[in-house]
Design an enzyme around this catalytic site. Structure first.
Site, PDB file in Angstrom:
ATOM      1  N   ARG B  50      76.968 112.303 106.684  1.00 59.03           N
ATOM      2  CA  ARG B  50      77.560 111.161 105.969  1.00 59.03           C
ATOM      3  C   ARG B  50      77.837 111.595 104.539  1.00 59.03           C
ATOM      4  O   ARG B  50      77.092 111.251 103.616  1.00 59.03           O
ATOM      5  CB  ARG B  50      76.624 109.959 106.064  1.00 59.03           C
ATOM      6  CG  ARG B  50      76.637 109.366 107.480  1.00 59.03           C
ATOM      7  CD  ARG B  50      75.486 108.427 107.695  1.00 59.03           C
ATOM      8  NE  ARG B  50      74.218 109.139 107.572  1.00 59.03           N
ATOM      9  CZ  ARG B  50      73.022 108.566 107.532  1.00 59.03           C
ATOM     10  NH1 ARG B  50      72.933 107.263 107.598  1.00 59.03           N
ATOM     11  NH2 ARG B  50      71.937 109.291 107.425  1.00 59.03           N
ATOM     12  N   ASP B  52      79.165 112.023 100.793  1.00 59.36           N
ATOM     13  CA  ASP B  52      79.418 111.039  99.738  1.00 59.36           C
ATOM     14  C   ASP B  52      80.863 111.067  99.255  1.00 59.36           C
ATOM     15  O   ASP B  52      81.607 112.002  99.547  1.00 59.36           O
ATOM     16  CB  ASP B  52      78.524 111.377  98.526  1.00 59.36           C
ATOM     17  CG  ASP B  52      77.109 110.891  98.709  1.00 59.36           C
ATOM     18  OD1 ASP B  52      76.929 109.744  99.157  1.00 59.36           O
ATOM     19  OD2 ASP B  52      76.180 111.672  98.409  1.00 59.36           O
ATOM     20  N   TYR B 111      76.067 123.741 104.205  1.00 60.21           N
ATOM     21  CA  TYR B 111      76.852 123.245 103.069  1.00 60.21           C
ATOM     22  C   TYR B 111      77.140 124.387 102.104  1.00 60.21           C
ATOM     23  O   TYR B 111      76.339 125.324 101.982  1.00 60.21           O
ATOM     24  CB  TYR B 111      76.084 122.161 102.306  1.00 60.21           C
ATOM     25  CG  TYR B 111      76.108 120.794 102.955  1.00 60.21           C
ATOM     26  CD1 TYR B 111      77.109 119.882 102.639  1.00 60.21           C
ATOM     27  CD2 TYR B 111      75.130 120.418 103.871  1.00 60.21           C
ATOM     28  CE1 TYR B 111      77.136 118.618 103.223  1.00 60.21           C
ATOM     29  CE2 TYR B 111      75.156 119.151 104.460  1.00 60.21           C
ATOM     30  CZ  TYR B 111      76.165 118.260 104.128  1.00 60.21           C
ATOM     31  OH  TYR B 111      76.193 117.024 104.711  1.00 60.21           O
ATOM     32  N   ARG B 198      73.099 118.518  96.129  1.00 65.58           N
ATOM     33  CA  ARG B 198      73.592 118.345  94.754  1.00 65.58           C
ATOM     34  C   ARG B 198      72.442 118.303  93.746  1.00 65.58           C
ATOM     35  O   ARG B 198      72.580 118.754  92.604  1.00 65.58           O
ATOM     36  CB  ARG B 198      74.453 117.099  94.658  1.00 65.58           C
ATOM     37  CG  ARG B 198      75.794 117.266  95.382  1.00 65.58           C
ATOM     38  CD  ARG B 198      76.498 115.941  95.629  1.00 65.58           C
ATOM     39  NE  ARG B 198      76.701 115.220  94.396  1.00 65.58           N
ATOM     40  CZ  ARG B 198      77.074 113.934  94.335  1.00 65.58           C
ATOM     41  NH1 ARG B 198      77.279 113.259  95.457  1.00 65.58           N
ATOM     42  NH2 ARG B 198      77.248 113.350  93.179  1.00 65.58           N
TER      43      ARG B 198
END
Lengths: 245, 245
Positions: B50, B52, B111, B198
């Protein structure tokens, strides 16, 4: 009068090209406006490659003369400040000798052409590559590309509007390489004719599709006839990567 | 009812994120609208990650159930047709078993976080990386990153809004590598907490600046206290690269 060499990056999508035009904003004009905002003078910024509308640069080189002497880092930072929010960045500025000329002193230019070769459209790279949905044989394209390397009359791969005095150029290398869905075509030469890289890429794409052979490409070159080239590849896939002096 | 697995790419800049929200268009909604336009049914598209608002994907995976059976290539091409001109592309579609679930069957997610580390702003990569003008020591960042690898309580690197039942996760790898002006941070795990990548990147950036040491990062992890993490890195540099099943 100090002369500054500028290493310049830009996303060409929203510009009419490097050179000033009547129909929109050029990269050159944006830079000259930034020079004016910073140094208060209206002066020309000369570029190594007069890239067309939509063509990008990661390593364009320009030069500019300023009346006052500034620290080179100040020139870089001030130009970047005044270029905001346009997608142009001065990566480096350096003081050079007065006989340095961004265009005429260049001894080699390197361009990269990016093709996205898959059924699905580009998303993250939209406007940054040429999307070709039909499968291309990159190895066959590389073989055909080698017939163009060397000292030739490139009239076949020259735009009608090309202003070069001679169509004879030396193509140092033309390499085609696939990495997954991406095909990269790297071209190096002292200088190129107008649309030469895009015209060569458009012709090699036909080879990749199996519509032309390496011999056809050689015959097209020898014909010195623009109608023998494939359709010019779109600007969005082309990057001026490097200029050597 | 046939189930289709979708491999999805998108530029997250103009979306409110993967998941449906009231304040704008989400990637999920765009896909569900395309399914409706193509197959005439209102049905949910489930995603592995999901992401952002502003986060990109080169390898998001989703699944969708359709009442009628279509050839997988038809599903891919039809969705891409109806997704135009949004920057979302279905790279592949394939028929899968009914017990395949894009989110719950995933055993690893990869990622990538991209930092542009130079004085000049980004131009070609604007909106696609995090621009950090101060010099970063990527080698020190890599060393500090290794203190986070393994099975830990990642409360320190978790968003306040995180809905995960447990803050305990196993970080498989976290590698920092510099290539010229670009620093790439690759993270792999079975799953991540909300904002975890992040938040870890924002903390490692302080290490790159010399403001924190590897020991400080380890102490921050051990503190299980969100106030000990560095500022969360911007969404624009993050890419969901791959989901393994």
């Amino acid at each position: 009068m100090p002369r500054y060499k500028l290493l310049i990056e830009y996303d060409g999508s929203d510009f009419v090209g490097w050179q000033r035009q009547d129909n929109g904003i050029s990269v050159q004009q944006a830079l000259e406006d930034a020079v004016h905002a910073f140094a208060g003078e209206r002066t020309a910024v000369f570029g190594a490659g007069r890239t067309d509308a939509g063509v990008h640069a990661l390593g364009q080189v320009g030069h500019v003369d300023l009346t006052r002497a500034f620290d080179a880092a100040t020139v870089r930072d001030a130009l970047n400040f005044h270029l905001k929010p346009r997608p142009i960045a001065v990566i480096e500025a350096s003081l050079v000798e007065p006989d340095f000329h961004a265009r005429f002193s260049a001894r080699e230019r390197g361009y990269l052409y990016r093709i996205t070769n898959r059924r699905a459209r580009t998303a993250v790279d939209a406007g940054r590559t040429w999307w070709v949905p039909v499968p291309l044989d990159a190895a066959a394209m590389h073989v055909a590309a080698q017939t163009l390397v060397g000292h030739h009359d490139f009239t076949t791969f020259r735009a009608a509007l090309c202003q070069a005095r001679s169509p004879v150029k030396t193509l140092k290398s033309l390499d085609v390489e696939r990495n997954g869905d991406e095909i990269k075509i790297a071209a190096r030469a002292r200088s190129f004719l107008h649309h030469q890289v895009r015209s060569m890429v458009g012709t090699l794409k036909l080879v990749g599709e199996g519509k032309r052979t390496a011999d056809d490409v050689r015959a097209a070159l020898d014909a010195r006839d623009r109608t023998k080239a494939g359709p010019t590849a779109p600007a969005s896939g082309l990057y001026l990567m490097e200029v050597l002096y």
